[in-house]
Design a protein around this motif. Sequence first.
Motif, PDB file in Angstrom:
ATOM      1  N   ILE A  41       0.356  -1.367   0.046  1.00 37.01           N
ATOM      2  CA  ILE A  41      -0.002   0.123   0.053  1.00 37.01           C
ATOM      3  C   ILE A  41       0.989   0.918  -0.112  1.00 37.01           C
ATOM      4  CG2 ILE A  41      -1.956   1.376   1.340  1.00 37.01           C
ATOM      5  CD1 ILE A  41      -2.974  -1.352   2.345  1.00 37.01           C
ATOM      6  N   CYS A  42       1.679   0.854   0.642  1.00 33.89           N
ATOM      7  CA  CYS A  42       2.957   2.265   0.836  1.00 33.89           C
ATOM      8  C   CYS A  42       3.548   2.766  -1.041  1.00 33.89           C
ATOM      9  CB  CYS A  42       4.212   1.807   1.651  1.00 33.89           C
ATOM     10  SG  CYS A  42       5.271   3.175   2.273  1.00 33.89           S
ATOM     11  N   ARG A  43       3.481   1.824  -1.622  1.00 29.73           N
ATOM     12  CA  ARG A  43       3.831   1.662  -2.722  1.00 29.73           C
ATOM     13  C   ARG A  43       3.461   2.351  -3.708  1.00 29.73           C
ATOM     14  NH1 ARG A  43       6.574  -3.236  -3.062  1.00 29.73           N
ATOM     15  NH2 ARG A  43       4.745  -3.795  -4.522  1.00 29.73           N
ATOM     16  N   GLU A  44       2.037   1.915  -3.325  1.00 33.37           N
ATOM     17  CA  GLU A  44       1.337   2.780  -4.609  1.00 33.37           C
ATOM     18  C   GLU A  44       0.808   3.785  -4.212  1.00 33.37           C
ATOM     19  OE1 GLU A  44      -1.209   0.864  -6.391  1.00 33.37           O
ATOM     20  OE2 GLU A  44       0.262   0.067  -7.105  1.00 33.37           O
ATOM     21  N   ILE A  45       0.630   4.311  -2.918  1.00 37.05           N
ATOM     22  CA  ILE A  45       0.933   5.525  -2.529  1.00 37.05           C
ATOM     23  C   ILE A  45       2.307   7.417  -2.402  1.00 37.05           C
ATOM     24  CG2 ILE A  45       0.230   7.363  -0.292  1.00 37.05           C
ATOM     25  CD1 ILE A  45      -0.666   5.149   1.347  1.00 37.05           C
ATOM     26  N   VAL A  46       3.293   6.557  -2.513  1.00 37.33           N
ATOM     27  CA  VAL A  46       4.069   6.983  -2.700  1.00 37.33           C
ATOM     28  C   VAL A  46       3.881   6.657  -4.640  1.00 37.33           C
ATOM     29  CG1 VAL A  46       6.595   6.937  -2.840  1.00 37.33           C
ATOM     30  CG2 VAL A  46       5.078   6.795  -0.237  1.00 37.33           C
ATOM     31  N   LYS A  47       3.881   6.005  -4.886  1.00 30.93           N
ATOM     32  CA  LYS A  47       4.244   5.414  -6.628  1.00 30.93           C
ATOM     33  C   LYS A  47       2.865   6.361  -6.993  1.00 30.93           C
ATOM     34  CE  LYS A  47       8.369   2.423  -7.434  1.00 30.93           C
ATOM     35  NZ  LYS A  47       8.977   0.935  -7.949  1.00 30.93           N
ATOM     36  N   ASN A  48       2.263   5.837  -6.830  1.00 30.20           N
ATOM     37  CA  ASN A  48       1.216   6.064  -7.917  1.00 30.20           C
ATOM     38  C   ASN A  48      -0.179   7.284  -7.180  1.00 30.20           C
ATOM     39  OD1 ASN A  48       2.148   4.176  -9.216  1.00 30.20           O
ATOM     40  ND2 ASN A  48       0.841   2.838  -9.125  1.00 30.20           N
ATOM     41  N   GLY A  49       0.118   7.529  -6.140  1.00 33.24           N
ATOM     42  CA  GLY A  49      -0.698   8.721  -6.091  1.00 33.24           C
ATOM     43  C   GLY A  49      -1.766   7.988  -5.333  1.00 33.24           C
ATOM     44  N   THR A  50      -2.423   6.799  -5.934  1.00 33.59           N
ATOM     45  CA  THR A  50      -3.534   6.088  -5.308  1.00 33.59           C
ATOM     46  C   THR A  50      -3.902   6.646  -3.966  1.00 33.59           C
ATOM     47  OG1 THR A  50      -2.533   4.577  -6.131  1.00 33.59           O
ATOM     48  CG2 THR A  50      -3.755   5.240  -7.395  1.00 33.59           C
ATOM     49  N   GLY A  51      -5.519   6.278  -3.670  1.00 37.06           N
ATOM     50  CA  GLY A  51      -5.189   6.139  -2.572  1.00 37.06           C
ATOM     51  C   GLY A  51      -6.072   7.614  -1.582  1.00 37.06           C
ATOM     52  N   ILE A  58      -6.810   2.902  -4.224  1.00 36.90           N
ATOM     53  CA  ILE A  58      -5.887   1.783  -4.402  1.00 36.90           C
ATOM     54  C   ILE A  58      -6.463   0.000  -4.426  1.00 36.90           C
ATOM     55  CG2 ILE A  58      -4.054   0.600  -3.114  1.00 36.90           C
ATOM     56  CD1 ILE A  58      -3.151   2.887  -1.872  1.00 36.90           C
ATOM     57  N   ALA A  59      -6.435  -0.443  -5.870  1.00 41.19           N
ATOM     58  CA  ALA A  59      -7.013  -2.046  -5.592  1.00 41.19           C
ATOM     59  C   ALA A  59      -5.968  -2.725  -4.955  1.00 41.19           C
ATOM     60  CB  ALA A  59      -7.775  -1.588  -7.619  1.00 41.19           C
ATOM     61  N   LEU A  60      -7.358  -3.431  -4.320  1.00 44.13           N
ATOM     62  CA  LEU A  60      -5.587  -4.097  -3.186  1.00 44.13           C
ATOM     63  C   LEU A  60      -6.257  -5.816  -4.322  1.00 44.13           C
ATOM     64  CD1 LEU A  60      -6.855  -3.392   0.099  1.00 44.13           C
ATOM     65  CD2 LEU A  60      -5.050  -3.017  -1.004  1.00 44.13           C
TER      66      LEU A  60
END
Lengths: 333, 507
Positions: A41-51, A58-60
């Motif tokens: 989740i951390c990566r998704e937030i930081v890299k892709n800006g989702t969430g 963020i699609a789990l």
Amino acid sequence: MSESELAVIKPEALKTYIWLQCFDGSIQQVEEEVAMFCPMICREIVKNGTGSSKNHAIALPERVNPASLSLILDYCRFHQVTGRSNKERKSFDEKFVRIETEKLCELTSAADSLQLKPLVDLTSRALARIIEGKTPEEIRDIFHLPDDLTEEEKLEPLKNINDDPRIRLLNRLYAKKRKELQERHERQKLKDVQVQKEQKDERSLDELLCFINGDGGGRATKSKKKNKRRKDHAKNPPKADSEPLDAEGAACVVPCKVDSSNVSRLPCQNPDMQDDAEYPFEDADLDDGLDPAMKEELDREVEDFARRLNSVWNESHIGGNGPVQRFSGFNHR
Amino acid sequence: MELLCPSAKRRRSEDLAAGEPPPRATEATEAANLGPTTHSKEPPPPPDAGGGGDVDRISGLPDAVLGEIVSLLSTKEAGRTQILASRWRHVWFASPLVIDGSDLWTKPKIFTAANEALASAVSKILSAHPGPGRRFCVPPHYLHDRPATVDAWLSSPALHNLQELDFWEGKHMVHRYGRPYPLAPPPASTFRFSATLRVSTLSKCELPDSSVEGIHFPHLKQLGLENVSLSEGSLHTMISSCPVLECLLLNGIFGVGCLRISSNTLRSIGVGTDFDCYRDNLHRDNLQLLEEVIIDAPCLERSLYLGSFKPTNFIIISAPKLEALGCLNNDWFERTRLVFGTIIIQGLKVVSLTTTLSSVKTLAVASHNMNLDTVIELMKCFPCLENLYIKSCISGENRWRHKHRDFIKSCDIHLKKIVLSYRGIKSQINFASFFLLNARELELMRLEVGNTNYNEAFFAEQYRMLQMEKRASRGARLHFTNKACSHRVHVNHVRDLSVADPFECME
């Protein structure tokens, strides 16, 4: 609003929330610091800006169902607080994995897909504890595993490890030797008892025998004669019975008839002696009625046999790997 | 959108603690058309293992996770997973190999047969598994009895990248009749894994200087040397070759007179010569036992003394985080001198005290003449003591009301747990009641009693004799046990050094 209510609500309003969407479409939000505890989740937030919003949740991964997600978030919520002691964390972890086995499996799967390694470790250990000590049937039952191996496939690995004919040979030899040794020991004990109790009788018998045999007689030959007589008795028990004068003889008969029931006269009875010769001492302790000297002698004999067995065996049998073939069994001492 | 208020969150955690998974995962959901019972997978199957509706949820885990689970099982169980199901057939092969000799140690425990069985099983497993290796543990007497075999094993590809190597006896794999044998160096292949080892125990061997020259253990966190003969230089070389060492166990080291350790990572150390090691080596000439140990370890949390047969100086230069200490004793042949900063304790007698050590929370002591005066003097050195283990019988008069009234008035006793063996004699009653009546934070007093006293009548009488109704801490409990602990320190393997309380009997 009262002051206390404000105090409760205000910090909540300032918190950042992350939106997560499970594979089934359900969406929920969770505090940012809790969500960030999961590397994925951390990566998704930081890299892709989702969430950051409901529409960009963020699609789990598929393996994260809402129930597992809830558990994972509770785990993260507890552990991301820095002030906790190791004892507290350990205690929480112990309670945390006390859930149904199925939920535990799902949780492991979800934690793995979110790359939450500490939780994967925790749940793996819990699953290992469940598996440990159970028969394959029980394990299949608990986890609903399909019983889809052929009988042959099932026996194969077990045979490799357990079925060593050498071991059975050694065990059998050991059992046999031990029996012999115990008989000898028993006979020796009785002999010692006789020496003390029936001195006078012996002498008269000896004298009788000496006279009969025409020997010089005397103490020097007494023991030899005794042994000889014992051996004779051993071979011909009925004959010993028929000699009325032979007070010693009557006692002599007993050890000659050594069988398992007599062995029970030993101070530390080992009932396993009567069991199957292959594994006659299932739960034998070191204290099985043999004194150390006897045990040593026994062990030496078995070791000798093992050495001989090994040298023959190694040529024909040992293992696939090159290096392993180099092993030479016992080293001579 | 939903703001979760703190009480709801707390409730959920508590529910989990009780073992129920919360169904209210769906409370927070805002799904288009989903009811509360719909999940992405099938609904939970009925409790009975029916067959039809039961789903296998474990086989779906990725290989790496299944492999990890299998590597956590005992050696026998791990091998057996091959026959569970077709999915599991190759999990063991793909998981890191664990061979723990004590798992495979068969009955009968008759040495030759059992050793043959174990050696045979080890060879077979090694030839069947492709590696990598996780843990390898065999009895140390194999180094003497069959060194070529051991060398072959260690060279096997199945042990590639081994992380834990133990030549360790444990309670099971005891060498024949405990007869000592000459110590020999381990095969060179022992050091083949130095790049990957995290835990290692070497026992009953000799380490010549040449074998440790130039070695480096970049990941070794736990090192145990038991009944090992080596020179002072070699021991220092070994320890300094472990940059991340956290736990060090030295039990029965011969050939080293003075040990100096300086480590920023060391958390726990156990030093001494227990009786078995000593007896096994009595026949050796010029037996050089440790006489002095000097430790400089700012992260040290536990300093465990396993007993000795020679007077020893134990000097801790700096240990600001030292929490557990013991077992201190004043056996006549030891006369050990402990120096912690400015505190000097000879045997059990406090010789000098300038600055107290407030980090120490757990202390174990043993003495043939254990009495209250001795204990109180020690407590003055460690004012924040919370756990006290008295590993010997208490004697002496132990009168305290007048003698120690100053101490009672001026010092707060922070003790929470006290364990002692108890018969109900006057000296012990005096001793115990001192703590019951003056330790305001006491939570547990555990009395180890013999079987004859292990009955309700005795308990009730002691409750009265110890004046429990006047106890200083309302929360204090009196607990009787008939399990007498014979060990002063519970350390069998180096990993026991990472246990927070090594004096607590876990059996």
